[in-house]
Design an enzyme around this catalytic site. Structure first.
Site, mmCIF file in Angstrom:
data_model
loop_
_atom_site.group_PDB
_atom_site.id
_atom_site.type_symbol
_atom_site.label_atom_id
_atom_site.label_comp_id
_atom_site.label_asym_id
_atom_site.label_seq_id
_atom_site.Cartn_x
_atom_site.Cartn_y
_atom_site.Cartn_z
ATOM 1 N N LYS A 1 0.940 -1.218 -0.193
ATOM 2 C CA LYS A 1 -0.033 0.008 -0.065
ATOM 3 C C LYS A 1 0.986 1.487 0.052
ATOM 4 O O LYS A 1 0.766 2.027 -0.811
ATOM 5 C CB LYS A 1 -0.841 -0.212 1.268
ATOM 6 N N ASN A 2 1.859 1.196 0.938
ATOM 7 C CA ASN A 2 2.542 2.609 1.059
ATOM 8 C C ASN A 2 3.630 2.619 -0.146
ATOM 9 O O ASN A 2 4.160 3.862 -0.325
ATOM 10 C CB ASN A 2 3.415 2.297 2.352
ATOM 11 N N CYS B 1 -4.468 8.441 9.817
ATOM 12 C CA CYS B 1 -4.559 7.633 11.034
ATOM 13 C C CYS B 1 -4.303 8.841 12.240
ATOM 14 O O CYS B 1 -3.290 9.601 11.980
ATOM 15 C CB CYS B 1 -3.541 6.666 11.306
ATOM 16 N N ARG C 1 1.384 14.716 13.346
ATOM 17 C CA ARG C 1 1.869 14.746 12.157
ATOM 18 C C ARG C 1 1.651 15.989 11.111
ATOM 19 O O ARG C 1 0.766 16.020 10.228
ATOM 20 C CB ARG C 1 1.174 13.398 11.419
ATOM 21 N N ASP D 1 5.534 0.909 11.975
ATOM 22 C CA ASP D 1 4.213 0.265 11.269
ATOM 23 C C ASP D 1 4.036 -1.366 12.022
ATOM 24 O O ASP D 1 2.947 -1.990 11.563
ATOM 25 C CB ASP D 1 4.180 0.174 9.954
ATOM 26 N N ARG E 1 -8.420 -0.183 4.950
ATOM 27 C CA ARG E 1 -7.660 0.785 4.602
ATOM 28 C C ARG E 1 -6.284 0.202 4.086
ATOM 29 O O ARG E 1 -5.671 0.648 3.160
ATOM 30 C CB ARG E 1 -7.114 2.026 5.324
HETATM 31 C C1 UD1 Z 1 4.696 7.024 6.401
HETATM 32 C C2 UD1 Z 1 3.954 5.672 6.180
HETATM 33 C C3 UD1 Z 1 3.362 5.240 7.708
HETATM 34 C C4 UD1 Z 1 4.778 5.274 8.506
HETATM 35 C C5 UD1 Z 1 5.413 6.155 8.617
HETATM 36 C C6 UD1 Z 1 6.894 5.988 9.320
HETATM 37 C C7 UD1 Z 1 2.901 6.011 4.057
HETATM 38 C C8 UD1 Z 1 1.737 6.244 3.316
HETATM 39 N N1 UD1 Z 1 2.831 6.072 5.350
HETATM 40 O O1 UD1 Z 1 3.889 8.011 6.897
HETATM 41 O O2 UD1 Z 1 2.622 4.137 7.308
HETATM 42 O O3 UD1 Z 1 4.351 4.856 9.806
HETATM 43 O O4 UD1 Z 1 5.827 6.671 7.136
HETATM 44 O O5 UD1 Z 1 7.470 5.062 8.978
HETATM 45 O O6 UD1 Z 1 3.843 5.599 3.559
HETATM 46 N N2 UD1 Z 1 7.007 14.751 10.653
HETATM 47 C C9 UD1 Z 1 7.249 16.117 10.695
HETATM 48 N N3 UD1 Z 1 7.205 17.013 9.858
HETATM 49 C C10 UD1 Z 1 6.641 16.604 8.487
HETATM 50 C C11 UD1 Z 1 6.532 15.335 8.167
HETATM 51 C C12 UD1 Z 1 6.789 14.423 9.254
HETATM 52 O O7 UD1 Z 1 7.373 16.527 11.917
HETATM 53 O O8 UD1 Z 1 6.567 17.561 7.450
HETATM 54 C C13 UD1 Z 1 7.312 13.838 11.580
HETATM 55 C C14 UD1 Z 1 5.960 12.984 11.713
HETATM 56 O O9 UD1 Z 1 5.180 13.625 12.819
HETATM 57 C C15 UD1 Z 1 6.723 11.831 12.547
HETATM 58 C C16 UD1 Z 1 8.064 11.531 11.687
HETATM 59 O O10 UD1 Z 1 8.146 12.911 11.211
HETATM 60 O O11 UD1 Z 1 6.754 12.025 13.810
HETATM 61 C C17 UD1 Z 1 7.813 10.666 10.619
HETATM 62 O O12 UD1 Z 1 6.803 10.804 9.577
HETATM 63 P P1 UD1 Z 1 6.889 10.394 8.083
HETATM 64 O O13 UD1 Z 1 8.276 9.685 7.992
HETATM 65 O O14 UD1 Z 1 6.487 11.545 7.523
HETATM 66 O O15 UD1 Z 1 5.574 9.550 8.044
HETATM 67 P P2 UD1 Z 1 4.471 9.252 6.736
HETATM 68 O O16 UD1 Z 1 5.573 9.873 5.636
HETATM 69 O O17 UD1 Z 1 3.424 10.265 7.115
#
Ligand code: UD1
Length: 425
Positions: A22-23, A123, A128, A313, A405
């Site tokens: 999915k991701n 989620c 986030r 995850d 999902r």
């Molecule tokens: C992706 C995955 C999710 C997984 C996560 C971490 C998808 C669709 N989802 O989510 O399943 O749990 O990676 O492996 O691929 N952060 C900030 N600012 C930002 C962006 C992120 O502070 O602009 C923080 C987030 O709050 C979190 C951390 O960085 O604490 C990691 O988040 P991120 O790697 O961005 O996760 P996703 O890409 O949303």
């Protein structure tokens, strides 16, 4: 609202075909915005998140079809053609359902010089934010503002390659900025980038579309191109689904062959499963997980970290398994600040878990007993399924739309291997 009913106690036995990731599918589908040609994608799972993204892309002007030779061929590839962008706005209704849809912003901006995308949802696992995405787009020359719940980005003369140092190796920000940079003028270097397998899969697909991208440790170098072209790509298998089934085999002391699982993407989780007492062997087309000979599960301490560290995850699923270890385990959640919502539900089933800030202290072995529980997010929900498979009696899981999902045919795959599981509508 649908519920899932599980009667625990059966060993899982048999073969499970692991679905496409999915991701990985989500950003790869979004990369179709970068070209006016056809992108053909194989191995896309049938999930509500994919459907949500389909609606978003169609609103932007994409034409999406499944290329079936026979009507019954449900696993046929999809083709996406964004010949013309008919709208540069991705609205609240769909974007709020799924955080990954925010990634359309980088691709739209790169192709059209403008995008208006609702602030994301998804989620409920912490705040986030998207600050890292936006800072990166600014560094590429975009003008960024937030207005009435929308992020508006503009770069009328196009984006310009630059050096982007990420504060954290955010998966989404890395994918967003890679896509934006593929059509920027000149070179971009993203350092402290995420190198999760799903990021590498996106890069693979972009390269087939004509992008020029190199990876050097945690640095990603992109030499922007005038245009990208169509391609055909098969998404990687879902490593989170595979490890979830591996854990389900372990907790039920069963034996599962996980067809299509790529163990190279799961080195640390599989190492830990072996370490706490399970036998895992590579097979020709996947892995075999065997819990028959395991008497006692050993406790462990683990920390969630960016790849190749332990994936957040899989944190909830490992926690369910560690309720069955003999002794005290500690899980330290370092990626998300609020990803322990499953704890109170596991405790309702009889688990002994104590929370101390970003640590969960799990004391086993607990005698889990079925109960009414509530799914709170995607991975948390499946941890309740895992706990229920080894609990005494009946568990009723509410709010299962979270499971739909991210897990394709979960009940069917589990019941085919001997689980007593049904969906109540
Ligand atoms: C992706 C995955 C999710 C997984 C996560 C971490 C998808 C669709 N989802 O989510 O399943 O749990 O990676 O492996 O691929 N952060 C900030 N600012 C930002 C962006 C992120 O502070 O602009 C923080 C987030 O709050 C979190 C951390 O960085 O604490 C990691 O988040 P991120 O790697 O961005 O996760 P996703 O890409 O949303």
């Amino acid at each position: 609202m649908d519920k899932i009913r599980i009667i625990g106690g059966n060993r899982l036995n048999g073969k499970v075909s692991i679905s496409g990731s999915k991701n990985s599918s989500l950003p790869i589908m979004i990369s179709s915005i970068l070209t006016d040609d056809v992108l053909q994608i194989h191995n896309v799972p049938k999930l509500t998140d994919i459907k949500t993204l389909t609606f978003i892309l169609e609103e932007l002007g994409a034409s999406i079809n499944q290329i079936r030779v026979k009507k019954s061929d449900l696993s046929a590839p999809i083709s996406i053609n964004v010949a013309n962008i008919s709208s540069t706005t991705a609205g609240y209704e769909n974007v709020s359902k799924m955080r990954a849809s925010f990634l359309v912003i980088g691709a739209l901006l790169a192709r059209e010089g403008y995008a208006r995308v609702s602030m994301p949802g998804g989620c409920a696992i912490g705040t986030r934010p998207v600050d890292i995405h936006l800072k990166g787009l600014k560094t590429l020359g975009a003008d960024v503002k937030v207005e009435k719940g929308f992020v508006i980005v503009k770069a009328k003369k196009g984006l310009t390659g630059n050096y982007i140092q990420l504060e954290k190796p955010s998966v989404g920000a890395t994918q967003n900025l890679i896509m934006a940079s593929t059509l920027a003028k000149g070179e971009t270097k993203i350092s402290n980038a995420s190198i999760e397998p799903e990021v590498l899969d996106l890069i693979d697909c972009l390269k087939k579309m004509g992008a020029n991208i190199e990876i050097n440790k945690k640095n990603i170098l992109i030499d922007g191109q005038e245009t990208l072209h169509g391609a055909s790509h098969s998404v990687m298998s879902d490593r989170i689904e595979a490890a979830t089934f591996a854990i389900a085999a372990c907790i039920t002391r069963g034996n599962l062959i996980l067809k299509g699982c790529d163990p190279r993407n799961l080195e640390l989780p599989l190492y830990l499963l072996r370490n706490i007492g399970f036998q895992i062997k590579d097979t020709d087309d996947g892995i075999n997980v065997d819990g028959y000979l395991t008497n006692e599960i050993k406790p462990i301490d683990l920390i969630t970290e960016p790849y190749p560290g332990f994936p957040t995850d899989l944190q909830a699923q490992f926690m369910a398994l560690l309720t069955q270890a003999h002794g005290v385990s500690v899980i330290n959640e370092k990626i998300f600040e609020n990803r322990f919502m499953h704890v109170q539900e596991l405790v309702r089933m009889g688990a002994d878990i104590y929370l101390d800030g970003d640590k969960a202290i799990i004391t086993g072995k607990a005698n889990l007993v079925g109960a009414q529980v509530m799914a709170t997010d995607l991975r948390a929900s499946v941890s309740l399924v895992i706990a229920a498979l080894c609990a005494e009696g009946e568990t009723l899981i509410n709010r299962v739309y979270h499971l739909d999902r991210g897990f394709e045919n979960l009940e069917k795959k589990l019941s085919n291997c001997g689980a007593e599981i049904e969906r109540i509508r």
